[in-house]
Design an enzyme around this catalytic site. Structure first.
Site, PDB file in Angstrom:
ATOM      1  N   LYS A  34       8.531  35.201  24.472  1.00 13.12           N
ATOM      2  CA  LYS A  34       9.541  34.185  24.155  1.00 13.12           C
ATOM      3  C   LYS A  34       9.336  33.657  22.736  1.00 13.12           C
ATOM      4  O   LYS A  34       8.300  33.893  22.121  1.00 13.12           O
ATOM      5  CB  LYS A  34       9.480  33.038  25.162  1.00 13.12           C
ATOM      6  CG  LYS A  34       8.160  32.283  25.216  1.00 13.12           C
ATOM      7  CD  LYS A  34       8.092  31.424  26.470  1.00 13.12           C
ATOM      8  CE  LYS A  34       6.745  30.767  26.666  1.00 13.12           C
ATOM      9  NZ  LYS A  34       6.405  29.715  25.708  1.00 13.12           N
ATOM     10  N   TYR A 257       3.514  15.346  -4.956  1.00 12.35           N
ATOM     11  CA  TYR A 257       4.366  14.230  -4.547  1.00 12.35           C
ATOM     12  C   TYR A 257       3.529  13.021  -4.147  1.00 12.35           C
ATOM     13  O   TYR A 257       2.473  13.147  -3.524  1.00 12.35           O
ATOM     14  CB  TYR A 257       5.252  14.643  -3.366  1.00 12.35           C
ATOM     15  CG  TYR A 257       6.482  15.414  -3.797  1.00 12.35           C
ATOM     16  CD1 TYR A 257       7.437  14.848  -4.621  1.00 12.35           C
ATOM     17  CD2 TYR A 257       6.681  16.716  -3.359  1.00 12.35           C
ATOM     18  CE1 TYR A 257       8.566  15.560  -5.010  1.00 12.35           C
ATOM     19  CE2 TYR A 257       7.802  17.436  -3.742  1.00 12.35           C
ATOM     20  CZ  TYR A 257       8.749  16.847  -4.568  1.00 12.35           C
ATOM     21  OH  TYR A 257       9.857  17.544  -4.949  1.00 12.35           O
TER      22      TYR A 257
END
Lengths: 368, 368
Positions: A34, A257
């Protein structure tokens, strides 16, 4: 000349599956593929496993089931997320087995298959204590005693463990007891039914957890199924990101940042093309590490969307490969998925499913 | 009959871009569409912006640039990650402008373009204080004075802010000063050059940050560019996941992996198809929330790979929509990307770039 390169070792996946299959023998070993085989590519992974002798596959969604059916016309495919109203016909046509976890879903499946003139092959999922998907024991007991039960063609009777990665957790034994209590009634009603209980970690809880069909996923992909012990699985993925800039610092400077960290004159930095949009979660900021030219190098500053900065001061300048030949390994035999998960404060599963779509996916092996 | 549905409002993206364009006028407003337009689909987003009048686009990687060129043959496209050795020819053929941030890269670009008999159009990226990508001021000054400078066709002179979302941060002014100091020499050498400095948050720092060309990304997609103030942008994405099971608890039960929380008789749970493989990061476990039938419902237990459990006890049973018609909104005008980012302990950017590949992506609007 690709940017990030994600290499998936299909031979390692197959070897891991074989190891798990040997551990559960004479029980049978399925494969959980999956979520695009945990991000590694459902079709190539499943085809390699099929060639290795795996015949039972578990996916999560209908779309995954339909795609896998095209790749593997003869495999048994179970859709763990069940069949949603309106999609029954697609299951019938593609020969997908839905996992059913409510009386409503069973009723819909019986109606849809009767209309198609086919049997109603399916999987019954019991909630044995995880309280996620699954019928309650009382509900299942009532259904078994109902007239409808005879019309349902239950191929697999399954349940799912919540704490299998903690061998000492009391819920493991409670779930085993709850599941086992239902088995006689289920087998009496559907004598051919296959019993399926263990996930990857469940396989390592002992033979009484194996029943007929084990369902490993994570361990096949190199995630440690026994977190308190050394990892018995082979590493499967490696990830390399290209260095696009070096910089030698000439004066005290803030990095990245929000200016979370400062560097000093003489420090050297390397910037790679690849960031949190590629699955290097922002939690790796000032925490994660990579490997460059045989050295482990720490991430410095915030991971940004498309770029990540490393402090490479520990590498002698003469040993730094030139741009174009310089790669930082983010997943490797040393920096394996379990270690990276620690840096991300999560589990290996999430490291894999977050691997981004911009990588070139390079498959090796898988021919057996 | 899809599973998870991600709806992207192209009209809202265009409206946000127009709002930003109005804020920077008479400066020009570009669009940053890297990382697949922050997960929302680079091609449809860029085409809608192009139709709205946007002519300048910024991507991160060469592959993104090549893909965008196919969609927008006439747009100006800048590749922020630069041109890696060996890929120069692709840039020339597709008319992509590389961002250059080292003398080596400039030299390679000059050689490659000279060999093609073309000019050498490019963007120069200055490190003004973020210490990620960019030439140092000294390096750029030396290059400007070199003979090679005349051969380089610098279209844009840019730099990038590290702390623009914190208006009071001293680095903003320092970066502005550093960038401004280089402008006269750059303009003297390349009189037609376009100056580009402000990202989304930089636009809100005031006109002195705007220069010729602003480069918003996040704000176009609904991320708040002014975190300390109300969000001036329109929400862009909504995300709905189908409920696949309801359960009314009949006895005390543990919920989800690792049994992190217990529920009591009478509580009601809803399980949706969608989990961390779809971008609902595991950090949402026991923290995040959704909306079902107009009620806000908390996530209970660990988010798993393909499923997430909600406590829906606060909703009267008669108001619960039946399976097949029941959806939990995970992103909506109420649960906007900024609030979900708080639940994930990250920023809206990362919420968007993690949005998974299993969703049906439903585009609305964008015709203007």
């Amino acid at each position: 000349m690709h940017d990030g390169i994600l290499t998936i070792d299909l031979d390692a996946i197959v070897a891991n599956w074989r190891q798990l299959a040997a551990r559960v023998a004479p029980s049978v070993c399925a494969a959980v593929v999956k979520a695009n085989a945990y991000g590694l590519g459902m079709v190539p992974v499943s085809q390699a496993l099929w060639r290795a002798g795996c015949a039972n596959f578990f996916v999560a969604t209908t779309d995954e089931g339909l795609l896998l059916r095209e790749a593997l016309p003869q495999a048994r495919i179970v859709v763990l997320g069940g069949v949603r109203p309106g999609r029954e016909q697609g299951f019938v046509e593609a020969g997908l087995w839905p996992s059913l976890f409510s009386l409503d879903a069973i009723e819909r499946w019986l109606v849809a298959t009767a209309a198609s003139g086919t049997s109603a092959p399916c999987v019954i999922n019991l909630n044995s204590g995880m309280t996620r998907l699954g019928m309650s024991p009382q509900e299942l007991q009532r259904f078994i005693e109902s007239a409808d039960a005879e019309r349902l063609d239950v191929k697999i009777f399954m349940s799912h463990l919540a704490c299998a990665d903690e061998p000492g957790h009391p819920l493991n034994q409670q779930q085993l007891t709850q599941y086992s209590q239902l088995v006689p009634a289920v087998k009496a009603r559907w004598p051919e039914v296959v019993l399926s209980f263990a996930n990857s970690s469940g396989i390592f809880l002992g033979q009484e957890f194996h029943f007929d069909l084990a369902r490993p996923g994570a361990a096949m992909y190199g995630v440690n199924p026994t977190p308190a012990l050394p990892n018995p699985m082979r590493p499967v993925v490696s990830l390399r990101l290209p260095v696009i800039q070096y910089r030698t610092i000439t004066e005290p400077s803030w990095v990245g940042y929000s200016a979370t960290v400062q560097v000093q004159a003489g420090q050297r930095l390397a910037v790679v093309l690849g960031g949190y949009a590629d699955g290097l979660l922002r939690r790796l900021s000032n925490r994660g590490e990579g490997e460059l030219a045989g050295h482990r190098v720490p991430i410095i500053g915030r991971v940004s969307m498309d770029a990540t900065i490393f402090d490479v001061s520990a590498i002698p300048e003469a040993q730094l490969p030139p741009i174009g030949e310089a790669w930082v390994d983010m997943l490797s035999p040393v920096l394996d998925v379990n270690l990276v998960a620690e840096h991300m404060n999560t589990i290996g599963y999430e490291v894999l499913t977050n691997l981004g779509s911009r990588y070139h996916r390079n498959y090796v092996g898988g021919a057996s």
